[in-house]
Every structure is written in structure tokens, then in C-alpha cells.
Design a protein around this motif. Structure first.
Motif, mmCIF file in Angstrom:
data_model
loop_
_atom_site.group_PDB
_atom_site.id
_atom_site.type_symbol
_atom_site.label_atom_id
_atom_site.label_comp_id
_atom_site.label_asym_id
_atom_site.label_seq_id
_atom_site.Cartn_x
_atom_site.Cartn_y
_atom_site.Cartn_z
ATOM 1 N N GLY A 77 -37.416 -34.287 -7.210
ATOM 2 C CA GLY A 77 -38.060 -33.994 -6.659
ATOM 3 C C GLY A 77 -37.617 -33.008 -5.353
ATOM 4 N N SER A 78 -36.374 -34.119 -5.317
ATOM 5 C CA SER A 78 -35.762 -33.656 -4.082
ATOM 6 C C SER A 78 -35.175 -32.003 -4.647
ATOM 7 N N ILE A 90 -37.657 -28.898 -6.327
ATOM 8 C CA ILE A 90 -39.014 -28.921 -4.659
ATOM 9 C C ILE A 90 -37.620 -27.092 -4.303
ATOM 10 N N LEU A 149 -45.689 -22.924 0.858
ATOM 11 C CA LEU A 149 -45.293 -25.072 0.102
ATOM 12 C C LEU A 149 -45.842 -25.449 1.098
ATOM 13 N N GLN A 150 -44.128 -25.465 2.176
ATOM 14 C CA GLN A 150 -44.463 -26.438 3.620
ATOM 15 C C GLN A 150 -45.155 -26.793 3.950
ATOM 16 N N LEU A 193 -47.309 -29.048 1.408
ATOM 17 C CA LEU A 193 -46.910 -30.876 1.248
ATOM 18 C C LEU A 193 -47.286 -31.532 2.400
ATOM 19 N N TYR A 203 -35.113 -23.001 3.808
ATOM 20 C CA TYR A 203 -35.584 -24.527 2.356
ATOM 21 C C TYR A 203 -35.094 -25.274 2.853
ATOM 22 N N LEU A 224 -38.370 -27.099 3.885
ATOM 23 C CA LEU A 224 -39.178 -27.114 3.318
ATOM 24 C C LEU A 224 -38.614 -28.646 2.569
ATOM 25 N N TYR A 255 -41.493 -32.138 2.081
ATOM 26 C CA TYR A 255 -41.048 -32.787 0.138
ATOM 27 C C TYR A 255 -41.171 -34.372 1.465
#
Length: 211
Positions: free
Chosen positions: A27-28, A31, A53-54, A57, A185, A188, A192
Motif C-alpha cells: 500500500g505504501s 499510494i 488524497l491526503q 485518507l 508525496y 501523502l 496513509y
């Protein structure tokens, strides 16, 4: 032992642990896939997508904690406090998106202040449950995930997201968009990890251990 009340008494399995670790790692990587796609748009549009997206989540993490409320028994106040903290983080990310990307004014300081005040009052009213929860944080893998996220946000990101770091590294090839995109990123990835850690806490608290 009081600190053991939040620990899963089930038999440990190295296979399940390995699968969970591989899923978190996968997943890391997933993402961050948008950063590797060819033909990306300009930095402002890309950064806006990442900021959104941040916030998504963190909102999902808050929803997970709120969903655990009905099953947490005496640890409902802990779920509420964690949910309030996550909602404050959501507001902060929305401010980055609304003010930083769209250029619209957003009174995030007042909103975050009210949310954190409600969280503090809740924590003070239910000190016994909060103290027991915090005394067992070191026993849970979710603490490591969230701790890693905090290290990314407040330590590693301060270096990699600094334009002087990239100026010294790239010299004449430096592009001002590089530190901005790298910082977005990394945040992000941290969001996650917070999301996965929140799921771990929610599962633990939803077992309704006795106080």
C-alpha cells in the motif's frame, strides 16, 4: 496487569504478521504510484490532487474511529478523542488545498482550535480510559506506524521538503517544483500510515476490554 487489557490475547501467527506487513508495504508503494505516471500535469494541479488524497485518507481514518464507537464499550471516549484529532488534521489538509491551491480564504485556525478544545475536554472527563490507552501504546504495532508518520511529517519532511537541500544536491539542475512535490508525496505517505494505524487502534478498541 492493567496494561495488558488492550492487548490481543490470541495466539500470535508469523504468517499473518508477514502478510500484514507485506500489505502495508504494498500500500505504501501503491499510494505513491501517481508520482511515477508519465505525462503528468503541472505541479499546481498535481499538488492539488495529492493534497485532496491526503485529506481523504485522514477523513477515512476519522470515519474508522467513529465507526468503532459503537463497539468500544468503556473506551468510547478514546475513540472520540482520536477521531477529533484526525478531524483537526483533515481541516488542516483542507486548508492547504483550499487556501494553498484554490486561493480561497479558510478560517482553519478557529475550526481546529474548537475541535482540539472539545477533544481536550473529552480526554479530561474520561482520564481513566485515556491513561490506560496511552499506557498500552507501546504494545501495539499501530503505534509504530503512526510514529513513523510523525517522523516523516516533522523530521524527514523538513529536510527533503526544503529547497536548500535540493539546491545543494542538484546545483544548476534545481527545479523549484521538486521540493514542493516531494513534500506533498511524503505527506501523502504519512497520511496513509496514519490511516492504517487508525484501523489497528479501532480494531483493538472495538474489542471492549473491561476497565
Amino acid at each position: 496487569m492493567a496494561g495488558a487489557k488492550l492487548i490481543n490475547p490470541g495466539k500470535p501467527s508469523w504468517k499473518k504478521t508477514l502478510v500484514r506487513a507485506m500489505m502495508v508495504c504494498a500500500g505504501s508503494v501503491a499510494i505513491l504510484l501517481p508520482a511515477w505516471l508519465p505525462g503528468r500535469s503541472g505541479a499546481p494541479i498535481e499538488r492539488g490532487t495529492v493534497e485532496f488524497l491526503q485529506a481523504s485518507l485522514l477523513a477515512a481514518a476519522a470515519a474508522v474511529m467513529l465507526g468503532a464507537l459503537a463497539h468500544a464499550g468503556p473506551f468510547r471516549p478514546v475513540c472520540r478523542v482520536l477521531a477529533f484529532g484526525l478531524l483537526a488534521a483533515v481541516v488542516g489538509e483542507l486548508e492547504d488545498f483550499i487556501s494553498g491551491i484554490l486561493g480561497w480564504p479558510f478560517p482553519e485556525a478557529w475550526i481546529i482550535g474548537v475541535i482540539l478544545l472539545v477533544a481536550l475536554v473529552t480526554a479530561m472527563k474520561h482520564r481513566k480510559a485515556m491513561v490506560l490507552f496511552f499506557s498500552t501504546l507501546g504494545y501495539h504495532a499501530a503505534s509504530g506506524l503512526i510514529g513513523s508518520a510523525l517522523l516523516i511529517l516533522y523530521v524527514f519532511n523538513r529536510v527533503v521538503g526544503n529547497k536548500r537541500f535540493w539546491q545543494a544536491s542538484l546545483g544548476d539542475a534545481f527545479d523549484p517544483n521538486i521540493p514542493v512535490i516531494c513534500k506533498s508525496y511524503l505527506e501523502l505517505l504519512a497520511c496513509y500510515l496514519i490511516f492504517i494505524g487508525s484501523i489497528g487502534y479501532a480494531v483493538t478498541l472495538a474489542r471492549r476490554p473491561p476497565l
